[in-house]
Design an enzyme around this catalytic site. Sequence first.
Site, short mmCIF file in Angstrom:
data_model
loop_
_atom_site.label_atom_id
_atom_site.label_comp_id
_atom_site.label_asym_id
_atom_site.label_seq_id
_atom_site.Cartn_x
_atom_site.Cartn_y
_atom_site.Cartn_z
N HIS A 1 28.84 -1.26 -1.66
CA HIS A 1 29.05 -2.24 -0.59
C HIS A 1 29.14 -3.63 -1.21
CE1 HIS A 1 28.71 -4.72 2.83
NE2 HIS A 1 27.42 -4.94 2.76
N CYS B 1 26.90 -2.09 7.62
CA CYS B 1 27.72 -2.11 6.40
C CYS B 1 27.84 -0.74 5.73
CB CYS B 1 27.19 -3.13 5.41
SG CYS B 1 27.04 -4.77 6.14
N ASN C 1 31.66 -10.62 2.27
CA ASN C 1 31.08 -9.39 2.81
C ASN C 1 31.77 -9.06 4.14
OD1 ASN C 1 29.54 -7.45 4.08
ND2 ASN C 1 27.57 -8.37 3.56
O1 UT7 Z 1 25.51 -6.45 4.28
C1 UT7 Z 1 24.20 -6.82 4.04
C2 UT7 Z 1 24.09 -8.28 4.25
N1 UT7 Z 1 23.15 -9.06 3.62
C3 UT7 Z 1 22.95 -9.22 2.28
O2 UT7 Z 1 23.37 -8.50 1.44
C4 UT7 Z 1 22.17 -10.43 1.92
C5 UT7 Z 1 21.24 -10.23 0.77
N2 UT7 Z 1 20.71 -11.51 0.35
C6 UT7 Z 1 21.42 -12.40 -0.39
O3 UT7 Z 1 22.58 -12.16 -0.73
C7 UT7 Z 1 20.72 -13.65 -0.85
O4 UT7 Z 1 19.36 -13.61 -0.48
C8 UT7 Z 1 21.37 -14.97 -0.31
C9 UT7 Z 1 22.72 -15.17 -0.95
C10 UT7 Z 1 21.51 -14.93 1.19
C11 UT7 Z 1 20.48 -16.15 -0.70
O5 UT7 Z 1 20.31 -16.16 -2.11
P1 UT7 Z 1 18.85 -16.36 -2.75
O6 UT7 Z 1 19.03 -16.34 -4.20
O7 UT7 Z 1 17.95 -15.35 -2.12
O8 UT7 Z 1 18.52 -17.83 -2.30
P2 UT7 Z 1 17.25 -18.37 -1.46
O9 UT7 Z 1 17.41 -18.06 -0.01
O10 UT7 Z 1 15.98 -17.98 -2.15
O11 UT7 Z 1 17.44 -19.92 -1.67
C12 UT7 Z 1 17.26 -20.56 -2.94
C13 UT7 Z 1 17.48 -22.04 -2.78
C14 UT7 Z 1 16.67 -22.65 -1.65
O12 UT7 Z 1 16.33 -24.00 -2.02
P3 UT7 Z 1 14.85 -24.32 -2.60
O13 UT7 Z 1 13.90 -23.89 -1.54
O14 UT7 Z 1 14.72 -23.51 -3.87
O15 UT7 Z 1 14.92 -25.80 -2.82
C15 UT7 Z 1 17.65 -22.69 -0.50
O16 UT7 Z 1 17.35 -23.71 0.44
O17 UT7 Z 1 18.85 -22.30 -2.46
C16 UT7 Z 1 18.95 -23.00 -1.22
N3 UT7 Z 1 20.11 -22.48 -0.50
C17 UT7 Z 1 21.35 -22.95 -0.65
N4 UT7 Z 1 21.84 -23.96 -1.41
C18 UT7 Z 1 23.17 -24.18 -1.36
C19 UT7 Z 1 20.15 -21.43 0.38
N5 UT7 Z 1 21.40 -21.24 0.78
C20 UT7 Z 1 22.18 -22.16 0.17
C21 UT7 Z 1 23.55 -22.46 0.18
N6 UT7 Z 1 24.00 -23.47 -0.60
N7 UT7 Z 1 24.43 -21.76 0.93
#
Ligand code: UT7
Length: 309
Positions: free
Chosen positions: A233, A109, A263
């Site tokens: 980005h 990216c 993204n």
């Molecule tokens: O170009 C570089 C590419 N990558 C990035 O920039 C990614 C950087 N990371 C992120 O953007 C974030 O970490 C994500 C958007 C991928 C995830 O967000 P988060 O706030 O870190 O969520 P999490 O993985 O900690 O999940 C929180 C909760 C979990 O449930 P529990 O365990 O709290 O019950 C997940 O299971 O949200 C749940 N969850 C979802 N719920 C609905 C995870 N993904 C989803 C989803 N829809 N798509």
Amino acid sequence: MVGARIIGWGTALPQKVVSNADLSEMMETNDEWITERTGIKRRHIGGSTATLSIESAQRAITMSGIDPSSIDGVVLSTTTPDRTVPATSATVQNALGLRCGAFDLNAACSGFVYAYVVAHGLISIGAKRLLVIGTDTLSRITDWSDRGTAILFADGSGACVIDAVSDGGQLLGWDLDADGSLEHLLYADIGGYIHMDGKEVFRRAVRIMVDSAHKSLAKAGLGIDDVALCVPHQANVRIIDAACRQLGIPMERTAVVLQETGNTSSASIPLALFDAADKGRISDGDIVLMVGFGAGMTAASAVIEWRKP
Ligand code: UT7
């Protein structure tokens, strides 16, 4: 001193739009969660890296008003080439009727900023006019059953023509970085899907963007208050928000298009930069800070003095 400046630009997005509501019919997710956690509302899906690149590059050439035969190099940043060989830039070069050097560059990216800086290197050793393109079709390497990645990634392209100038040009400071020891955090094997430790990428992204931005500004001899527009980005609005807060740049001075694009990796910074330019958000002489991060883990930033083409 020989430098370069952007004389024309263009962007391209596939016609097919996939909303958060559409995704919620395919996987366990919903619009509220995606909007709150990422800022993304819609994304464009479709096309190939070559077709999108040809479209954006053609627009950049038309805006520049140049004779295409005067282009003496194509630098295409992509993590999703259409084939292993030849480079997708060769397909683009041929479709545009160019006869010049052409190569792909992969810095994930951060790739467009890498390509822009590398193009300046070519200018410094004699190239006169280059086509710099950032394109990705991440939908092709996304696992559409993985809600941790499928909500983020999409397709798009941005391109510009840069011309050699003798007054030093518009690039005032730059920084390119990578830390290959972190490759396990974000990778896709050949023929495979993207795997990502989202939380860890998030945590490191903010730190490396801030660090890279500071390095470029120091090289340019400028401070954060000199920056008229920050073009980060477009990965997640929370990452952009946290990085800009740490840098001390208000969101009003930040370019954000990810609500409409998701993204798009290599395309994300040019899509945001040229959207801001098209909307008249950048004036002649403004200082623009581009800053990206990505798999590898790469980071790249560039401080440029905007010149109206
Ligand atoms: O170009 C570089 C590419 N990558 C990035 O920039 C990614 C950087 N990371 C992120 O953007 C974030 O970490 C994500 C958007 C991928 C995830 O967000 P988060 O706030 O870190 O969520 P999490 O993985 O900690 O999940 C929180 C909760 C979990 O449930 P529990 O365990 O709290 O019950 C997940 O299971 O949200 C749940 N969850 C979802 N719920 C609905 C995870 N993904 C989803 C989803 N829809 N798509």
